[in-house]
Design a protein around this motif. Structure first.
Motif, mmCIF file in Angstrom:
data_model
loop_
_atom_site.group_PDB
_atom_site.id
_atom_site.type_symbol
_atom_site.label_atom_id
_atom_site.label_comp_id
_atom_site.label_asym_id
_atom_site.label_seq_id
_atom_site.Cartn_x
_atom_site.Cartn_y
_atom_site.Cartn_z
ATOM 1 N N ALA A 75 30.050 -17.339 56.801
ATOM 2 C CA ALA A 75 28.759 -16.575 56.921
ATOM 3 C C ALA A 75 27.548 -17.248 56.728
ATOM 4 O O ALA A 75 26.478 -17.011 57.377
ATOM 5 N N ASP A 76 27.717 -18.410 55.832
ATOM 6 C CA ASP A 76 26.519 -19.092 55.455
ATOM 7 C C ASP A 76 26.516 -20.718 55.965
ATOM 8 O O ASP A 76 27.216 -21.431 55.291
ATOM 9 N N PRO A 77 26.192 -20.941 57.140
ATOM 10 C CA PRO A 77 26.312 -22.236 57.700
ATOM 11 C C PRO A 77 25.612 -23.465 56.735
ATOM 12 O O PRO A 77 25.994 -24.486 56.673
ATOM 13 N N THR A 78 24.672 -22.988 55.877
ATOM 14 C CA THR A 78 24.032 -23.662 54.911
ATOM 15 C C THR A 78 24.734 -24.137 53.743
ATOM 16 O O THR A 78 24.604 -25.147 52.743
ATOM 17 N N GLU A 79 25.967 -23.501 53.363
ATOM 18 C CA GLU A 79 26.837 -23.538 52.545
ATOM 19 C C GLU A 79 26.369 -23.219 51.219
ATOM 20 O O GLU A 79 27.085 -23.240 49.944
ATOM 21 N N VAL A 80 24.858 -22.750 50.761
ATOM 22 C CA VAL A 80 24.291 -22.542 49.723
ATOM 23 C C VAL A 80 25.080 -21.270 48.954
ATOM 24 O O VAL A 80 25.384 -21.413 47.905
ATOM 25 N N THR A 81 25.382 -20.106 49.666
ATOM 26 C CA THR A 81 26.008 -19.079 48.925
ATOM 27 C C THR A 81 27.356 -19.499 48.702
ATOM 28 O O THR A 81 27.780 -19.013 47.631
ATOM 29 N N GLN A 82 28.185 -20.213 49.402
ATOM 30 C CA GLN A 82 29.347 -20.267 48.897
ATOM 31 C C GLN A 82 29.736 -21.419 48.004
ATOM 32 O O GLN A 82 30.248 -21.155 47.013
ATOM 33 N N LEU A 83 28.596 -22.636 47.684
ATOM 34 C CA LEU A 83 28.491 -23.478 46.589
ATOM 35 C C LEU A 83 28.137 -22.538 45.232
ATOM 36 O O LEU A 83 28.747 -22.811 44.213
ATOM 37 N N GLN A 84 27.158 -21.667 45.478
ATOM 38 C CA GLN A 84 26.918 -20.884 44.233
ATOM 39 C C GLN A 84 28.011 -20.011 43.754
ATOM 40 O O GLN A 84 28.336 -19.898 42.676
ATOM 41 N N ALA A 85 28.714 -19.356 44.641
ATOM 42 C CA ALA A 85 29.892 -18.427 44.535
ATOM 43 C C ALA A 85 31.147 -19.395 43.985
ATOM 44 O O ALA A 85 31.642 -18.767 43.015
ATOM 45 N N VAL A 86 31.291 -20.501 44.366
ATOM 46 C CA VAL A 86 32.344 -21.223 43.856
ATOM 47 C C VAL A 86 31.907 -21.994 42.467
ATOM 48 O O VAL A 86 32.942 -21.860 41.394
ATOM 49 N N LEU A 87 30.581 -22.333 42.379
ATOM 50 C CA LEU A 87 30.488 -22.566 40.816
ATOM 51 C C LEU A 87 30.491 -21.387 39.872
ATOM 52 O O LEU A 87 30.967 -21.746 38.721
ATOM 53 N N GLN A 88 30.194 -20.204 40.184
ATOM 54 C CA GLN A 88 30.337 -19.101 39.191
ATOM 55 C C GLN A 88 31.746 -18.812 39.139
ATOM 56 O O GLN A 88 32.184 -18.596 37.927
ATOM 57 N N ARG A 89 32.336 -18.847 40.126
ATOM 58 C CA ARG A 89 33.996 -18.480 39.903
ATOM 59 C C ARG A 89 34.800 -19.650 39.008
ATOM 60 O O ARG A 89 35.778 -19.396 38.213
ATOM 61 N N GLY A 90 34.079 -20.910 39.258
ATOM 62 C CA GLY A 90 34.632 -22.039 38.718
ATOM 63 C C GLY A 90 34.291 -22.124 37.212
ATOM 64 O O GLY A 90 35.138 -22.335 36.369
ATOM 65 N N ASP A 91 32.978 -21.859 36.816
ATOM 66 C CA ASP A 91 32.864 -21.409 35.356
ATOM 67 C C ASP A 91 33.748 -20.404 34.942
ATOM 68 O O ASP A 91 33.928 -20.490 33.558
ATOM 69 N N ALA A 92 33.959 -19.287 35.478
ATOM 70 C CA ALA A 92 34.786 -18.204 34.908
ATOM 71 C C ALA A 92 36.054 -18.765 34.579
ATOM 72 O O ALA A 92 36.772 -18.473 33.670
ATOM 73 N N LYS A 93 36.673 -19.453 35.488
ATOM 74 C CA LYS A 93 37.925 -20.189 35.561
ATOM 75 C C LYS A 93 38.031 -21.002 34.337
ATOM 76 O O LYS A 93 39.077 -21.235 33.617
ATOM 77 N N LEU A 94 36.830 -21.894 34.209
ATOM 78 C CA LEU A 94 36.842 -22.830 33.006
ATOM 79 C C LEU A 94 36.974 -21.883 31.814
ATOM 80 O O LEU A 94 37.684 -22.339 30.749
ATOM 81 N N ARG A 95 36.275 -20.832 31.546
ATOM 82 C CA ARG A 95 36.181 -20.085 30.341
ATOM 83 C C ARG A 95 37.713 -19.620 30.283
ATOM 84 O O ARG A 95 38.070 -19.314 28.933
ATOM 85 N N GLU A 96 38.019 -19.072 31.218
ATOM 86 C CA GLU A 96 39.646 -18.630 30.874
ATOM 87 C C GLU A 96 40.681 -19.391 30.586
ATOM 88 O O GLU A 96 41.307 -19.366 29.626
ATOM 89 N N ILE A 97 40.326 -20.549 31.179
ATOM 90 C CA ILE A 97 41.366 -21.749 30.891
ATOM 91 C C ILE A 97 41.124 -22.261 29.254
ATOM 92 O O ILE A 97 42.047 -22.653 28.582
ATOM 93 N N GLU A 98 39.840 -22.406 28.911
ATOM 94 C CA GLU A 98 39.514 -22.697 27.417
ATOM 95 C C GLU A 98 39.994 -21.758 26.665
ATOM 96 O O GLU A 98 40.433 -22.046 25.394
ATOM 97 N N ALA A 99 40.075 -20.580 26.879
ATOM 98 C CA ALA A 99 40.623 -19.473 26.071
ATOM 99 C C ALA A 99 42.262 -19.726 26.023
ATOM 100 O O ALA A 99 42.645 -19.517 24.919
#
Length: 131
Positions: A75-99
């Motif tokens: 949906a976003d040829p600039t990839e900005v939205t995707q990169l933001q979403a991946v960062l957010q999901r990645g941060d959530a996954k990191l918190r899950e792994i750390e727990a």
């Protein structure tokens, strides 16, 4: 520039996956190969998407999460939205792994403590048998 196409066999060998896996990803709408009769022709877009799917799986993301992220990429040829979403999901996954790591460290400590007590009890019983 001529776009490269890949057979199902080429992609399975390239990424060490089964043809059943590729067909499953296709069934879920994650891949969309060109159909020529019964033959599937995968293009560079499919190859990149497969690479992203497999990376997402290795990182612990579910197929629905991966699908959502791929949709953002489309949906976003600039990839900005995707990169933001991946960062957010990645941060959530990191918190899950750390727990999970904290939980595993607690279980490890408990097992080591129990093992130590069992070794002491066993040593005492063995000394008692010799006396």
């Amino acid at each position: 520039m001529i776009e490269r196409s890949y057979s199902i066999t080429e992609l399975t060998e390239m990424f060490d996956v089964t043809s059943r896996t590729l067909r499953y990803y296709e069934e879920l709408g994650l891949l969309n190969p060109e159909r020529r009769g019964t033959q599937r022709l995968y293009h560079d877009r499919d190859r990149v998407r497969l690479q992203l799917i497999l990376r997402g799986r290795r990182l612990g993301f579910g197929l629905q999460e991966i699908s959502d992220m791929l949709s953002l990429y489309d949906a976003d040829p600039t990839e900005v939205t995707q990169l933001q979403a991946v960062l957010q999901r990645g941060d959530a996954k990191l918190r899950e792994i750390e727990a999970q790591i904290r939980d595993l460290e607690a279980v490890r400590a408990e097992l080591l403590e129990v093992r130590s007590r069992l070794e002491k009890t066993l040593a005492q019983k063995q000394r008692g048998e010799r006396e």
